[in-house]
Design an enzyme around this catalytic site. Structure first.
Site, mmCIF file in Angstrom:
data_model
loop_
_atom_site.group_PDB
_atom_site.id
_atom_site.type_symbol
_atom_site.label_atom_id
_atom_site.label_comp_id
_atom_site.label_asym_id
_atom_site.label_seq_id
_atom_site.Cartn_x
_atom_site.Cartn_y
_atom_site.Cartn_z
ATOM 1 C CB CYS A 162 -1.089 -0.083 1.148
ATOM 2 S SG CYS A 162 -0.349 0.314 2.813
ATOM 3 C CG ASP A 163 4.318 1.307 2.456
ATOM 4 O OD1 ASP A 163 3.498 0.380 2.681
ATOM 5 O OD2 ASP A 163 5.129 1.434 3.243
ATOM 6 C CB ALA A 164 3.544 1.086 -3.905
ATOM 7 C CG LEU A 165 -1.715 2.450 -3.441
ATOM 8 C CD1 LEU A 165 -3.073 2.158 -2.834
ATOM 9 C CD2 LEU A 165 -1.545 2.331 -5.091
ATOM 10 C CG PHE A 166 2.804 8.893 -0.249
ATOM 11 C CD1 PHE A 166 1.707 9.922 -0.026
ATOM 12 C CD2 PHE A 166 4.046 9.591 -0.434
ATOM 13 C CE1 PHE A 166 2.379 11.306 0.367
ATOM 14 C CE2 PHE A 166 4.536 10.682 -0.360
ATOM 15 C CZ PHE A 166 3.561 11.647 0.199
#
Length: 670
Positions: free
Chosen positions: A184-188
């Site tokens: 989910c970090d990738a979405l930032f």
């Protein structure tokens, strides 16, 4: 319950609830991770960081917000600048520094970012970059866009090359079966880069990739019951010590912040925009319900007992995202304004007297223990982003990032397309995209199409001027969605219609989130598709085929058709505006010649004006990076249209100009 030693930090000089609070210490293994982060200059966690600040106010006043911003930004800049790197931890901080310059008006933070970009030759950390590697390009692209399209293309070319190298991958990389944004970090980290690359280049493939990959990640990780994201697929079955699902505050903050930073540059007419807004609304509602009495959130959102300390990096990103939502009208101010204000006040309680920002969990993938003094650069980036939006919420001006988005509506249900004011008069109809009628035609976000100011060049006691253009439409979709049929119903013999399309005709015809592209050229080629938007079979034709349809339909009604080449974008090459004659501009000319219709080379007429003005003078004529003009720019295009009309061998509106229209001379393009 977690079996760990606990410690009470009792500092007489700390007037805070923390001093009476018990919290778990990192294990020996976790401490190794903290030590590694410290050795890499991400931050540190000393036993004693000195006193907390006593000179900061949580009041929603611009001066107070600026003071807190500068205090934290100045301390962090001095601490981090000697160790600037291309790694994601730093890139989040860089985004915060960019926001700090925007909000305070102090260029020193942005100047430091420019120096950083030059230091790394505007390159990414690795070949075939993953989301973390791409994240630094958010700052590269913002610097490029801030400088205008006269900026050195070398600032973004290395990133563009790397994005192009991975855009065709269906997995993270060859040999790795995971999806590109599997955590989910990738979405930032990644989506805001792709959105900004679209803004810088106008290449819609970057938006197409962004939308497709986010959907894949959402399908994999978004919990439809909790309205929160699992950190990655391995966390879906895991449970915390209290038996509840594990939702990491920083991970949720990454997602919400990523939504915001994507929406800043996602076209307003993008069919997927509603998806992002809905997720921001759903996540905000859930996150707001979990806010603690101190205004902040715990590292483990559903397990405050095992993780009693507030966690500042996730909390800052929540404040940032919800403040942006309030500012942009997608979150209710009465509901979320108090949440933001309480969160901002809570963040300030973790600023130390020297400017250190504490209570930031070290790097990792899940909630783990940390010290109240713990300072890491990415958390400061989140704080500075939050400060910029809190300042806007308190009455400060919107940043240029927010002004740099298209105002094309997401649908036409709220549009009120005009009809002839006096049906007895002849009518000049305008049909096209957002460069003709931007959004609702009201100049929102400092953007306006040429179809609004052109009215002033006509005597409306002699002729109606009716702007039926719709943002986001292509030559194909204006017909396919029924807008052309509705406009035709209003026409009568003796009317005139101007057409201008091309800006939205590129791309893949059956792209799942837009499905608006025509086939290139003017030939008879076709493509059979199942339209994912209209949910029906469609035969897609060439751009020239659709333009021919407009001409023939208009003539069948006794209406005079005139084709305009598309207005030029603010794209410079060797000191000259790049023309459109090799594609849509030239294809429009070809159709006009074949059909013996009037042709206005709007692209060339305005491009010559821009060339004469020069890059510096043209810059303020645009309200976004390269396509949509301000009112002043719209006036230039409107005058170009009038000049083009007057240059026609048989101008059908020659007797209908106002004094302003009569004063203009015919265009010369040969």
């Amino acid at each position: 319950m977690m079996k760990r030693a606990v410690v009470c930090v009792a500092m007489a000089f700390v007037v805070s609830a923390i001093c009476a609070q018990k919290y778990p210490l990192p294990t020996a293994e976790q401490q190794k991770g903290i030590d590694k982060d410290t050795s890499r200059h991400f931050g540190d966690a000393p036993a004693d960081a000195g006193p907390l600040a006593t000179d900061l106010s949580p009041a929603m006043k611009l001066a107070d917000i600026d003071k807190a911003t500068r205090k934290v930004a100045d301390w962090q800049l001095a601490k981090s600048e000697p160790y600037f790197d291309q790694i994601w931890t730093e890139s989040v901080l860089y985004s915060g520094f960019m926001a700090a310059s925007e909000s305070t008006g102090d260029p020193k933070y942005r100047d430091a970012m420019t120096a950083m970009g030059k230091k790394f030759s505007w390159s990414l950390r690795n070949k075939f970059p993953n989301a973390d590697d791409q994240s630094i390009a958010q700052t590269y692209l913002e610097l490029y866009l801030h400088g205008g399209k006269g900026s050195d293309v070398g600032m973004i070319q290395p990133t563009r090359d790397e994005l192009d190298s991975v855009i065709g991958f269906v997995t993270l990389k060859p040999g790795d079966p995971r999806i590109p944004w599997w955590w989910c970090d990738a979405l930032f980290m990644a989506p805001p880069v792709w959105a900004r690359m679209y803004a810088a280049t106008g290449e819609h493939k970057y938006i197409d990739y962004l939308n497709a990959q986010w959907q894949a990640t959402s399908k994999l990780l978004y919990d439809q019951d909790e309205h929160l994201y699992a950190r990655d697929a391995s966390y879906i079955p895991k449970r915390a010590a209290n038996g509840k699902k594990i939702f990491w505050s920083r991970g949720e903050g990454w997602v919400m912040g990523g939504i915001v930073r994507t929406l800043q540059y996602l076209p307003k007419d993008d069919p997927q925009r509603g998806f992002y807004v809905q997720q921001l609304q759903e996540m905000s509602k859930r996150v707001a319900s979990l806010q603690d009495k101190d205004g902040l959130w715990h590292a483990s959102l559903l397990d405050s007992e095992d993780f009693p300390l507030p966690e500042v990096s996730g909390s800052a990103l929540f404040v940032y995202s919800m403040a942006w939502g309030v500012n942009e009208g997608v979150l209710d101010r009465k509901t979320y304004g108090p949440v933001v204000e309480k969160g901002w006040a809570g963040l300030l309680k973790h600023v130390y007297a020297d400017g250190r920002l504490g209570c930031i969990q070290q790097t990792g993938a899940e909630p783990t223990p940390y010290l109240p003094t713990s300072n890491f650069n990415y958390g400061v980036g989140g704080f500075l982003l939050a400060a910029s939006e809190v300042r806007h919420m308190a009455g400060g001006p919107a940043t240029s990032l927010q002004a740099a988005v298209s105002t094309d509506p997401t649908n036409v249900t709220n549009l009120h397309l005009p009809v002839p004011a006096n049906p007895r008069l002849p009518t000049l109809f305008l049909v096209g995209d957002s460069t003709v009628r931007n959004g609702h035609g009201d100049g929102a976000n400092n953007q306006m199409g040429w179809g609004e100011p052109i009215v002033g060049y006509f005597d409306t006691t002699k002729i109606n001027v009716v702007n039926r253009a719709i943002g986001g439409r292509s030559s194909r979709t204006y017909i396919a969605e029924g807008h052309w049929a509705e406009t035709l119903k209003l026409m009568k013999p003796g009317d005139v219609v101007l057409f201008q399309f091309g800006h939205n005709d590129g791309g893949v015809p059956d792209e799942p989130t837009r499905a608006r592209a025509s086939l290139p050229g003017v030939g008879a080629e076709t493509m059979e598709i199942e339209n994912p938007i209209l949910k029906k079979h469609e035969t897609v034709h060439t751009f020239g085929w659709y333009m021919t349809e407009y001409v023939e339909d208009a003539r069948a009604k006794g209406v005079t058709p005139i084709l305009c080449s598309l207005v030029p974008r603010k794209t410079w090459q060797n000191g000259k505006i790049v023309r459109g004659a090799a594609s849509y501009g030239g294809w429009t000319r070809d159709v006009a010649a074949k059909e013996h219709a009037g042709f206005i080379d709007l692209n060339e007429i305005t491009a010559r004006k821009y060339d004469a003005l020069g890059e510096a003078a043209v810059e303020p004529l645009f309200g976004d990076p390269h396509t949509h003009t301000t009112l002043a720019g719209a006036v230039i295009n409107a005058e170009s249209v009038v000049e083009g009309l007057k240059a026609l061998p048989d101008d059908p509106v020659a007797k209908d100009f106002s004094a302003a229209g009569k004063a203009l001379k015919p265009a010369v393009t040969e």
